[in-house]
Design a protein around this motif. Structure first.
Motif, PDB file in Angstrom:
ATOM      1  N   CYS A   1       0.836  -1.208   0.000  1.00 61.93           N
ATOM      2  CA  CYS A   1       0.000   0.000   0.000  1.00 61.93           C
ATOM      3  C   CYS A   1       0.869   1.256   0.000  1.00 61.93           C
ATOM      4  O   CYS A   1       0.618   2.201  -0.745  1.00 61.93           O
ATOM      5  CB  CYS A   1      -0.941  -0.013   1.201  1.00 61.93           C
ATOM      6  N   THR A   2       1.910   1.242   0.827  1.00 58.67           N
ATOM      7  CA  THR A   2       2.804   2.386   0.941  1.00 58.67           C
ATOM      8  C   THR A   2       3.499   2.644  -0.396  1.00 58.67           C
ATOM      9  O   THR A   2       3.590   3.776  -0.870  1.00 58.67           O
ATOM     10  CB  THR A   2       3.859   2.119   2.039  1.00 58.67           C
TER      11      THR A   2
ATOM     12  N   CYS B   1      -4.801   2.184  -2.154  1.00 63.66           N
ATOM     13  CA  CYS B   1      -4.324   1.219  -1.159  1.00 63.66           C
ATOM     14  C   CYS B   1      -5.296   0.065  -0.983  1.00 63.66           C
ATOM     15  O   CYS B   1      -4.890  -1.100  -0.874  1.00 63.66           O
ATOM     16  CB  CYS B   1      -3.993   1.902   0.171  1.00 63.66           C
TER      17      CYS B   1
ATOM     18  N   ILE C   1      -3.096   5.128   8.089  1.00 61.68           N
ATOM     19  CA  ILE C   1      -3.345   6.208   7.125  1.00 61.68           C
ATOM     20  C   ILE C   1      -3.335   7.541   7.847  1.00 61.68           C
ATOM     21  O   ILE C   1      -3.985   7.700   8.876  1.00 61.68           O
ATOM     22  CB  ILE C   1      -4.685   6.018   6.386  1.00 61.68           C
TER      23      ILE C   1
ATOM     24  N   ILE D   1      -0.225   6.556   3.454  1.00 58.90           N
ATOM     25  CA  ILE D   1      -0.353   5.310   4.207  1.00 58.90           C
ATOM     26  C   ILE D   1       1.063   4.804   4.445  1.00 58.90           C
ATOM     27  O   ILE D   1       1.882   4.769   3.526  1.00 58.90           O
ATOM     28  CB  ILE D   1      -1.270   4.271   3.510  1.00 58.90           C
TER      29      ILE D   1
ATOM     30  N   GLN E   1       0.081   9.744  -2.756  1.00 62.39           N
ATOM     31  CA  GLN E   1       0.324  10.955  -1.953  1.00 62.39           C
ATOM     32  C   GLN E   1       1.701  10.837  -1.292  1.00 62.39           C
ATOM     33  O   GLN E   1       1.873  10.170  -0.284  1.00 62.39           O
ATOM     34  CB  GLN E   1      -0.803  11.109  -0.921  1.00 62.39           C
TER      35      GLN E   1
ATOM     36  N   CYS F   1      -4.692  11.921   3.237  1.00 65.92           N
ATOM     37  CA  CYS F   1      -5.204  10.866   2.352  1.00 65.92           C
ATOM     38  C   CYS F   1      -6.296  11.415   1.440  1.00 65.92           C
ATOM     39  O   CYS F   1      -7.307  11.945   1.906  1.00 65.92           O
ATOM     40  CB  CYS F   1      -5.745   9.715   3.203  1.00 65.92           C
TER      41      CYS F   1
ATOM     42  N   ARG G   1       4.581   8.514   2.695  1.00 66.70           N
ATOM     43  CA  ARG G   1       3.303   8.441   1.983  1.00 66.70           C
ATOM     44  C   ARG G   1       2.157   8.615   2.978  1.00 66.70           C
ATOM     45  O   ARG G   1       2.354   8.501   4.178  1.00 66.70           O
ATOM     46  CB  ARG G   1       3.159   7.070   1.293  1.00 66.70           C
TER      47      ARG G   1
ATOM     48  N   CYS H   1       0.902   4.146  -2.845  1.00 70.14           N
ATOM     49  CA  CYS H   1       0.158   5.365  -2.458  1.00 70.14           C
ATOM     50  C   CYS H   1       0.661   6.556  -3.262  1.00 70.14           C
ATOM     51  O   CYS H   1       1.858   6.859  -3.261  1.00 70.14           O
ATOM     52  CB  CYS H   1       0.322   5.641  -0.965  1.00 70.14           C
TER      53      CYS H   1
ATOM     54  N   CYS I   1      -9.474   8.326  -4.761  1.00 74.70           N
ATOM     55  CA  CYS I   1      -8.224   7.557  -4.791  1.00 74.70           C
ATOM     56  C   CYS I   1      -8.577   6.093  -4.552  1.00 74.70           C
ATOM     57  O   CYS I   1      -9.090   5.434  -5.436  1.00 74.70           O
ATOM     58  CB  CYS I   1      -7.209   8.038  -3.749  1.00 74.70           C
TER      59      CYS I   1
END
Lengths: 664, 128, 261
Positions: free
Chosen positions: A249-250, A302, A286, A272, A255, A291, A270, A253, A299
């Motif tokens: 997920c990281t 993740c 998160i 997450i 962001q 987020c 990030r 991500c 989005c």
């Protein structure tokens, strides 16, 4: 009428040098009810205690007055003595003729006169004493540790080792605390992570320990042995039971512009994230403010990539309620803000950093992968200036800093300087110091090695001003030994910022009714003899929340706190304090004055039916004291306008009798 | 006045308690006139405290202090060295005929742009 | 709004521009400036000695007049501002000094520190607001890089002056930005220019001033802005290669009202 015995202690010369103890014993013999009076060199000694026991039996004493040191020292001792001789321990009164008399007076006549008066007051009180029996309460055999740094980790492990369940509440997503951010530890220079992370894993794998990470204590009620605690588990938007910590997920991500607090904002993470590779629990969290999905529903990457299905955007904060027998505070410390110390240009130049930031800059898992590169341009700094005591040892009126010595800075600065010279021998390293304080095992040897073997320039003096000019930091400082002002063109300046208790400590202290000093460090029950206990029963202290400490000291205190907790939890029942308040229902008018002043929430109200003289019944609102919660402070007895509230062992008529005796 | 009386007077009029000094040297580390001074801010504080005031009263250092208050601002102990220097300077210039700047010396110091502010300030600092 | 105004002696002689443009700008910005009557020289420096009473009375007199009118006391010269503000602080915090000063003054109503001293910069920031200034300025200063020079007197002692963070101020930079120019932050902006020491040791003052101008130039500044006539004198005397302007004059230029000097 009581049969009172009076025992006047010399306390060696502590009392006898300023008080004519024989005259005191003689004078008190004449007081009403006194049937025996004597003096002895050390009343607290075995011989002294035996003498008291013998007198109780021989003279059939019903009350005992000991003229000696403060009741804080030996009240418990003499109560036990009386009890073993067959009288109720609460029939003992202490007249404090040491702290309140011999130590404060200089001449014998004054000291003797006052000692007699204090003795008289105690005799007047004991004449009105009644036997008291403490109540019992059960003990919940589970401990709560607040804070998951090295202090909390060690305390939890030691308690669990003794077989008791422990919960750790940690406000960050992972346990580990400051030690997880540190690169190497003084004076042995072992890698902090290498010695810390196995302990973190031990915590995770111990079936007696539960970790509430990303959680905070919300409310505490109850009393020693029986605390009720509400814990808020903040929404991390990831199901802890499903997340495997794979990190996909990281990686995905989008962001990427979230300031990374683990690296003190020196790089980005990030939205997450898992704070660091060895995090416990290794679960993603998160950062809701960043987020996109949580902010505007756009989005969801993740959730798409998570094979475990652990992402839960709808997760809410959760309140957990649990009972504990003991609570350990291990809330730790933070460096103070450098906002107000801009003579050192912390806000004006990226190359002026704090020592904790320096730790991250030299840590292999830090923003520069362990290469010492300066933040502004990523160049290798050739001249580094370390400034000690920034914000420590300030005057009490100084609004910027702290009055105390932060204790750890001398050693970590020596460590930073030494490691820099070791890894980058081409670097010039200066340390400006006021004093170098190294009172620890192998500490001074370590500092000397920095100077003698590693060639760190230690200069006695303080930096006065730092002027960022071009890509240099012009450091203007004094060299007190040479009596000159020196100017150094530095590439990097490291400020040894004072440390202060974590901001969460103050509200927590209020919840726990645990006392703090003016610096927001928790106060210990006795600075020498009870250093890991709070004065509030059942609350224990571990680590820097009690005062600045290095790691070895923190670990020893953590173990000591654990042993106190184990001692408490090993008991099945606790004897309460029988000196608690009680309300005379016939006199109580239900005004709530006592409830408002009670700091422990021990008073509640009850609508109770009363039979009136004319055989009718009437419902009246009356105060009720929960004796298990009451700490016997007496605030309610003072507040009660009708005189209904009274404190056992310190009844109003007893206090007045003492006053009368003093004024006689 | 004897040594102790001078010391007490300086402490009184400056309002500074030199005992609060922890001898860190930050005042001297920050002083912009350090190199013009024979005795430096931290020495003023220390020498007043120890009663060794005579050399300070005769030193030109008294007139090198800019009263810029950098030392006052930055002292972690709230000692305020500039106020000590001011008090020692006053002890000197208040003596008969001890004005450091005499009014008849002023005309030759003037230039056409010199603001009045400079003259009145200097007179305040250097003369009585 | 109406304020009492203390110009100070230098503003009547060598620093007429500082005064003239203050009045012009205030007019445009809707502030009525009322010069207090019979003001006297502040003395240029605040004496920190506790037994100096007489040297502070002119400040007390000015403060009393503002108090009597129920107005704030506006200053612009850094030295006057420092002396009057420090005197006001001492009146408020040192009962002995207050009693002795009032004893000298023999006023109907003793002065207890009721008046508020505001510097012209504070007036701009706190009363008028930099946003309001931003709306009124022309593009006269566009492309100008300006270094603010605070000196000592505006900022120190920080505990008393309370103008801004004494070590990292921003009020002048914010004004420069509001006037449409680009602020240049020089680390020397709160270093001393040499002050009155120029009369006793010109070399010392030269050293201090040139460090300031040299750095401003290195940082790419086209000009230096100040509120203090003595700072301006010292900086200009020792380095003619960078102009030093008064803050009021610069504001007048930004507001497009500089003609008709």
């Amino acid at each position: 009428m009581q049969r009172v015995g009076v025992f006047v202690c010399w306390c060696g010369s502590n009392i006898a040098a300023t008080v004519d103890v024989k005259a005191v014993a003689e004078a008190l013999k004449a007081e009403p009810g006194v049937v025996f009076s004597t003096d002895y060199q050390y009343m607290c000694s075995q011989a002294g205690q035996d003498m008291i026991k013998e007198a109780i039996r021989e003279h059939q004493l019903t009350g005992v007055v000991i003229c000696s040191c403060s009741p804080r020292m030996h009240e418990a001792t003499f109560r036990k003595t009386a009890e073993s001789a067959g009288i109720n321990p609460y029939m003992v009164e202490i007249a404090n003729i040491r702290e309140q008399c011999s130590w404060v007076h200089k001449d014998i006549p004054t000291g003797t006169e006052k000692a007699i008066i204090l003795g008289r007051a105690a005799i007047a009180k004991v004449s009105l004493n009644a036997p008291l029996t403490p109540g019992e309460s059960p003990v919940t055999k589970r401990a709560l540790v607040i804070g998951g740094g090295i202090a909390g980790i060690q305390t939890a492990l030691d308690i669990a080792d003794a077989g008791f369940p422990v919960d750790i509440v940690e406000k960050k997503p992972t346990i580990g605390g400051k030690m997880a951010q540190i690169d190497k530890t003084f004076p042995t220079l072992d890698c902090a992570a290498c010695i810390l992370t196995p302990k973190m894993v031990d915590v995770a794998q111990n079936d007696k320990i539960r970790i509430f990470s990303y959680s905070e204590v919300e409310a505490v009620s109850g009393f020693v042995g029986n605390f009720d605690v509400k814990i808020k588990k903040k929404a991390r938007f990831v199901d802890e039971t499903k997340c495997t910590g794979c990190g996909l997920c990281t990686e995905k991500c989008p962001q990427k512009k979230v300031p990374n607090d683990f690296n003190l904002g020196m790089d980005m993470k990030r939205a997450i994230y898992i704070p660091f590779a060895q995090a416990v629990p290794k679960v993603a969290t998160i950062e809701a403010d960043y987020c996109n999905m949580l902010k505007n529903g756009k989005c969801g990457v993740c959730a798409k990539v998570c094979t475990a299905g652990a992402i839960d955007y709808k997760q809410q904060d959760e309140i957990i309620e649990e009972k504990y027998g003991a609570i350990v505070v291990a809330t730790g410390f933070n460096p103070i803000s450098m906002e107000k110390f801009d003579e050192f240009a912390y806000n004006q130049s990226k190359d002026v950093i704090t020592s904790l930031e320096f730790e991250r800059l030299t840590n292999a898992a830090g923003p520069t992968a362990g290469k010492l590169l300066r933040p502004s341009d990523g160049k290798h700094p050739e001249t580094i200036v370390f400034v000690q005591c920034v914000g420590s040892r300030c005057d009490a009126c100084n609004e910027k800093g702290k009055e105390y010595c932060s204790k750890i800075c001398c050693m970590y600065t020596a460590k930073h300087a030494m490691l820099t010279r070791d890894k980058y021998p081409d670097t010039d390293v200066y340390v400006f110091y006021i004093d170098v304080r190294t009172p620890g095992k192998n500490f001074d040897e370590f500092y000397r090695r920095a100077v003698e073997e590693y060639g760190v320039h230690y200069i006695k003096g303080m930096v006065g001003k730092i002027l960022p000019e071009g890509d240099k930091l012009k450091v203007r400082a004094s060299d007190l030994i040479e009596n000159k002002q020196i100017n150094i063109d530095a590439d990097l300046v490291v400020l040894a910022a004072a440390i202060e208790p974590d901001k969460s400590a103050r509200p927590l202290a209020t919840m726990l009714t645990a006392s703090m000093d003016t610096n927001d460090f928790f106060t210990e029950a006795h600075p020498k003899l009870r250093p890991v206990e709070s004065p509030t029963a059942g609350v224990f202290l571990s680590g820097a929340c009690q005062g600045p400490k290095d790691i070895p000291e923190t670990v020893s205190q953590a173990g000591a706190a654990a042993s106190k907790v184990i001692g408490l939890l090993a008991k099945d029942k606790l004897l309460g304090n029988p000196c608690v308040a009680g309300s005379d229902e016939m006199m109580c008018n239900g005004c709530s004055s006592c409830e408002r002043v009670c700091p422990y929430g021990a008073i509640s109200y009850l609508d109770k039916e009363f039979r009136m003289p004319d055989r009718t019944t009437k419902v009246r609102r009356v105060a009720q004291v929960n004796e298990a919660v009451c700490q016997g402070c007496g605030a309610c007895t003072v507040a009660c306008p009708s005189g209904a509230m009274d404190l056992k062992g310190f009844k109003n008529n007893q206090i007045l009798a003492e006053v009368d005796a003093i004024c006689r | 006045m004897n040594k102790k009386a001078i010391r007490d007077e300086i402490i009184h009029i400056s309002g500074v308690n030199p005992k609060k000094c922890m001898k860190c040297g930050k005042c001297s580390g920050t002083c912009p006139s350090y190199n013009e001074m024979e005795y430096h801010p931290h020495q003023f504080v220390y020498m007043v405290e120890s009663g060794d005031i005579e050399p300070l009263m005769h030193s030109d250092s008294l007139y090198k202090c800019l009263s810029c208050f950098a030392c006052v601002e930055r002292c972690p102990r709230g000692v305020e060295p500039a106020k000590i220097i001011e008090a020692v300077r006053l002890m000197t210039v208040r003596q008969q005929g001890a004005n450091h700047l005499k009014s008849d010396a002023i005309p030759e110091l003037l230039d056409e742009n010199l603001p009045q502010q400079a003259i009145v300030s200097a007179m305040r600092k250097y003369s009585k | 709004m109406k304020v009492s105004y203390y110009p100070g002696c230098t503003l009547k002689t060598k620093a007429k521009d500082l005064d003239f443009y203050l009045r012009k700008c205030a007019g445009v910005l809707g502030v009525e400036v009322e010069e207090i009557e019979n003001w006297q020289c502040c003395g240029g420096v605040f004496t920190t000695a506790s037994d100096e009473i007489a040297t502070k009375l002119s400040s007390v007199r000015a403060l009393s007049e503002a108090r009597d009118k129920g107005q704030k006391l506006l200053t612009v010269c850094s030295a006057c501002h420092n002396v009057i503000k420090q005197t006001n602080y001492q009146i408020k915090n040192d009962a002995d000094f207050a009693a002795r000063a009032n004893n000298y003054m023999q006023q109907d109503v003793p002065y207890e520190g009721e008046a508020e001293v505001v510097h012209f910069l504070e007036l701009l920031r706190d009363e008028i607001g930099f946003d309001a200034i931003r709306e009124k300025v022309t593009d006269a200063l566009k492309d100008k890089k300006i270094a603010a020079y605070y000196g000592c007197l505006l900022l120190r002692p920080g505990k008393v002056m309370q103008l801004d963070d004494a070590e990292n101020p921003s009020i002048m930079e914010e004004l420069i930005e509001a006037m449409g120019a680009t602020p240049v932050v020089s680390p020397y902006r709160n270093e001393c220019c040499g002050g009155y020491v120029v009369l006793d040791d010109a070399k010392s003052a030269e050293k201090k001033s040139t460090a300031i101008t040299e750095n401003a130039k290195t940082m790419g500044a086209d000009m230096i802005v100040t509120a203090c006539p003595l700072c301006k004198y010292n900086l200009e005397k020792h380095d003619q290669s960078i102009p030093v302007v008064y803050v009021t004059e610069l504001l007048a230029e930004a507001l497009g009202i500089k003609e008709g000097v």
